[in-house]
Design an enzyme around this catalytic site. Sequence first.
Site, PDB file in Angstrom:
ATOM      1  N   SER A  30       0.850  -1.022  -0.071  1.00  0.00           N
ATOM      2  CA  SER A  30       0.140   0.017   0.119  1.00  0.00           C
ATOM      3  C   SER A  30       0.914   1.326   0.115  1.00  0.00           C
ATOM      4  O   SER A  30       0.607   2.368  -0.693  1.00  0.00           O
ATOM      5  CB  SER A  30      -0.735   0.033   1.108  1.00  0.00           C
ATOM      6  OG  SER A  30      -1.711  -1.006   1.287  1.00  0.00           O
ATOM      7  N   GLY A 102      -5.830  -4.389  -8.014  1.00  0.00           N
ATOM      8  CA  GLY A 102      -6.948  -3.334  -7.548  1.00  0.00           C
ATOM      9  C   GLY A 102      -6.603  -2.039  -7.096  1.00  0.00           C
ATOM     10  O   GLY A 102      -7.225  -0.890  -7.397  1.00  0.00           O
ATOM     11  N   ARG A 130     -13.628  -7.591 -10.680  1.00  0.00           N
ATOM     12  CA  ARG A 130     -13.824  -6.926  -9.317  1.00  0.00           C
ATOM     13  C   ARG A 130     -14.794  -5.626  -9.547  1.00  0.00           C
ATOM     14  O   ARG A 130     -14.610  -4.962 -10.601  1.00  0.00           O
ATOM     15  CB  ARG A 130     -12.473  -6.601  -8.759  1.00  0.00           C
ATOM     16  CG  ARG A 130     -11.556  -7.722  -8.664  1.00  0.00           C
ATOM     17  CD  ARG A 130     -10.281  -7.547  -7.925  1.00  0.00           C
ATOM     18  NE  ARG A 130     -10.536  -7.055  -6.505  1.00  0.00           N
ATOM     19  CZ  ARG A 130      -9.352  -6.609  -5.768  1.00  0.00           C
ATOM     20  NH1 ARG A 130      -8.384  -6.692  -6.362  1.00  0.00           N
ATOM     21  NH2 ARG A 130      -9.689  -6.334  -4.509  1.00  0.00           N
ATOM     22  N   GLN A 177      -9.096   2.085  -0.371  1.00  0.00           N
ATOM     23  CA  GLN A 177      -8.985   2.232  -1.973  1.00  0.00           C
ATOM     24  C   GLN A 177      -9.783   3.347  -2.282  1.00  0.00           C
ATOM     25  O   GLN A 177      -9.770   4.575  -3.022  1.00  0.00           O
ATOM     26  CB  GLN A 177      -9.319   1.034  -2.956  1.00  0.00           C
ATOM     27  CG  GLN A 177      -7.979   0.024  -2.490  1.00  0.00           C
ATOM     28  CD  GLN A 177      -8.157  -1.089  -3.497  1.00  0.00           C
ATOM     29  OE1 GLN A 177      -9.261  -1.694  -3.822  1.00  0.00           O
ATOM     30  NE2 GLN A 177      -7.231  -1.904  -3.043  1.00  0.00           N
ATOM     31  N   ASP A 328      -6.781  -8.105   4.844  1.00  0.00           N
ATOM     32  CA  ASP A 328      -5.976  -9.180   3.657  1.00  0.00           C
ATOM     33  C   ASP A 328      -5.240 -10.137   4.171  1.00  0.00           C
ATOM     34  O   ASP A 328      -4.787 -11.187   3.766  1.00  0.00           O
ATOM     35  CB  ASP A 328      -4.681  -8.266   3.139  1.00  0.00           C
ATOM     36  CG  ASP A 328      -5.209  -7.309   2.144  1.00  0.00           C
ATOM     37  OD1 ASP A 328      -6.463  -7.386   1.613  1.00  0.00           O
ATOM     38  OD2 ASP A 328      -4.750  -6.162   1.857  1.00  0.00           O
ATOM     39  N   LYS A 355     -12.283  -9.704  -3.332  1.00  0.00           N
ATOM     40  CA  LYS A 355     -10.907  -9.422  -3.309  1.00  0.00           C
ATOM     41  C   LYS A 355     -10.318 -10.078  -4.567  1.00  0.00           C
ATOM     42  O   LYS A 355     -10.913 -10.175  -5.532  1.00  0.00           O
ATOM     43  CB  LYS A 355     -10.130  -9.881  -1.996  1.00  0.00           C
ATOM     44  CG  LYS A 355     -10.572  -9.229  -0.920  1.00  0.00           C
ATOM     45  CD  LYS A 355     -10.064  -7.732  -0.869  1.00  0.00           C
ATOM     46  CE  LYS A 355     -10.573  -6.915   0.463  1.00  0.00           C
ATOM     47  NZ  LYS A 355     -10.203  -5.435   0.350  1.00  0.00           N
ATOM     48  N   ARG A 404      -2.675 -14.502  -2.079  1.00  0.00           N
ATOM     49  CA  ARG A 404      -2.849 -14.691  -0.756  1.00  0.00           C
ATOM     50  C   ARG A 404      -3.331 -15.990  -0.421  1.00  0.00           C
ATOM     51  O   ARG A 404      -3.221 -16.781   0.532  1.00  0.00           O
ATOM     52  CB  ARG A 404      -3.521 -13.636  -0.021  1.00  0.00           C
ATOM     53  CG  ARG A 404      -2.839 -12.297   0.015  1.00  0.00           C
ATOM     54  CD  ARG A 404      -3.400 -11.214   0.902  1.00  0.00           C
ATOM     55  NE  ARG A 404      -3.156  -9.988   0.267  1.00  0.00           N
ATOM     56  CZ  ARG A 404      -2.228  -9.114   0.650  1.00  0.00           C
ATOM     57  NH1 ARG A 404      -0.980  -9.702   0.844  1.00  0.00           N
ATOM     58  NH2 ARG A 404      -1.771  -7.988   0.087  1.00  0.00           N
TER      59      ARG A 404
HETATM   60  C1  S3P Z   1      -5.612  -1.472  -0.075  1.00  0.00           C
HETATM   61  C2  S3P Z   1      -6.579  -1.412   0.571  1.00  0.00           C
HETATM   62  C3  S3P Z   1      -7.581  -2.883   0.537  1.00  0.00           C
HETATM   63  C4  S3P Z   1      -6.862  -4.001   0.739  1.00  0.00           C
HETATM   64  C5  S3P Z   1      -5.921  -3.781  -0.439  1.00  0.00           C
HETATM   65  C6  S3P Z   1      -4.836  -2.388  -0.184  1.00  0.00           C
HETATM   66  C7  S3P Z   1      -4.967  -0.185  -0.058  1.00  0.00           C
HETATM   67  O1  S3P Z   1      -8.583  -2.819  -0.033  1.00  0.00           O
HETATM   68  O2  S3P Z   1      -7.573  -5.126   0.645  1.00  0.00           O
HETATM   69  O3  S3P Z   1      -5.064  -4.811  -0.417  1.00  0.00           O
HETATM   70  O4  S3P Z   1      -3.670  -0.205  -0.442  1.00  0.00           O
HETATM   71  O5  S3P Z   1      -5.654   0.992   0.142  1.00  0.00           O
HETATM   72  P1  S3P Z   1     -10.145  -2.076   0.059  1.00  0.00           P
HETATM   73  O6  S3P Z   1      -9.972  -0.798   0.005  1.00  0.00           O
HETATM   74  O7  S3P Z   1     -10.920  -2.672  -1.198  1.00  0.00           O
HETATM   75  O8  S3P Z   1     -10.698  -2.757   1.320  1.00  0.00           O
END
Ligand code: S3P
Length: 446
Positions: A30, A102, A130, A177, A328, A355, A404
């Site tokens: 992240s 994503g 997704r 996100q 995660d 996910k 994962r």
């Molecule tokens: C992330 C937020 C999470 C997480 C992803 C990374 C990020 O997703 O599952 O692996 O870097 O902001 P969501 O915002 O869909 O919960």
Amino acid sequence: MTAAAELPRPMTFTAAPALTGSVTVPGDKSISHRSLMLSALAVGESRVEGLLEGEDVLATAAAMRAMGADIQRDADGIWHIHGVGVGGLLQPEGALDMGNSGTSTRLLMGLLASHDLTATFIGDASLSKRPMARVTDPLAQMGASFTTSPGGRLPLTMRGACPAVPLDYRLPVASAQVKSAILLAGLNTPGITRVVEPIPTRDHSERMLRGFGADLSVEVEADGTRIITLVGEAELQPQQIVVPGDPSSAAFPMVAALLVPGSKVTIANVGLNATRAGLIDLLREMGGSIEVINAREVGGEPVGDLIVTASVLQGIEPDPARAPSMIDEYPVAFIAAALAQGRSVFRGLDELRVKESDRIAAMAAGLRAIGVPVEELEDGLIIEGSGGAPLKGGGPIATKLDHRIAMSFAVAGLVSRDGVTIDDMRPVATSFPSFTALLQTLGAMA
Ligand code: S3P
């Protein structure tokens, strides 16, 4: 990609002797994405140390280059980024290929929403399933327009708005996100962009935006709701960033060390941001011995070294309110539950269905395949633990293009009678390219 890289790469993980030694895990995914994106918007040179060099982050780097940023890695592994300034991103020539990522997709859609340009986003089969409406809806309210594939999915083409309209948005889903996409769109938007977050999610965007000099404030209400306010038309200053080790990657050796009898493992330099540290709390409540030493702050993020000692675990019924702080980590937490004494009940995890794979279905199928009694719920799993006895093992486990899922069942293999075969280890390269080598360093897979 070479022909060999296109073939699935199955691998079998077998019972391991006691794991020992000290390891580090790659940089936080992240934080790595955000460091490239914000550096690309600062005028001047930013330096990033410890960047995760996994496929997801490299997809972000390629996209930022395609929109005008100069991004180079030197021989010492330091990344040097010369940005274009807020509002200065250029029209990309081809489609932006997001691979499996994503985070790249949703955050970049936010960035582009307030730029006067058109971009097409494509991705692999997993990413193309997704949901994207969670970001396209609020970004459309800011003035961006989208032509999506059926169901609001990728491939999609967007047109940014310049000037965009500032948004005051209450998150309908606990998603960092979505929050980050709106804040990134707000950077090049006149006026105040506000995001109200009833359930706190990872706050790396807020920390890093402030670090780059954006005028961002966070107010926390009595019930824990966070109100994030960003003043638009920001000017970002280049930074020197040190990326801590990814707690989501540390989760795999952490659970392996708790489960393999006699193990004692140190995992150094792990990010311990409270919005990410839920798995450590959960495993400790289950009886796991995890000690934090050398707690310190690196680059505006709390970091520490973990000493993990094999432990007898008890089943648990965790409060779903903690889900965002370990969202995660559920797949590998389910493996811990499979070895615990008694039953574990996980509920309130609807987000796991969207996910990189449907992680509730993928974990239920995989656990069943290796002899673990499991019941699949709409929003979770009920798992009967073995009480520490080795799992039967088997496979091949269908990883569904989900890194994962692959790594969680690899950990299960280390505590199995017959070994666990993973159908394809290639997805692991998205977040943890050195995963198998790290297990070998600890003495597994001899
Ligand atoms: C992330 C937020 C999470 C997480 C992803 C990374 C990020 O997703 O599952 O692996 O870097 O902001 P969501 O915002 O869909 O919960």
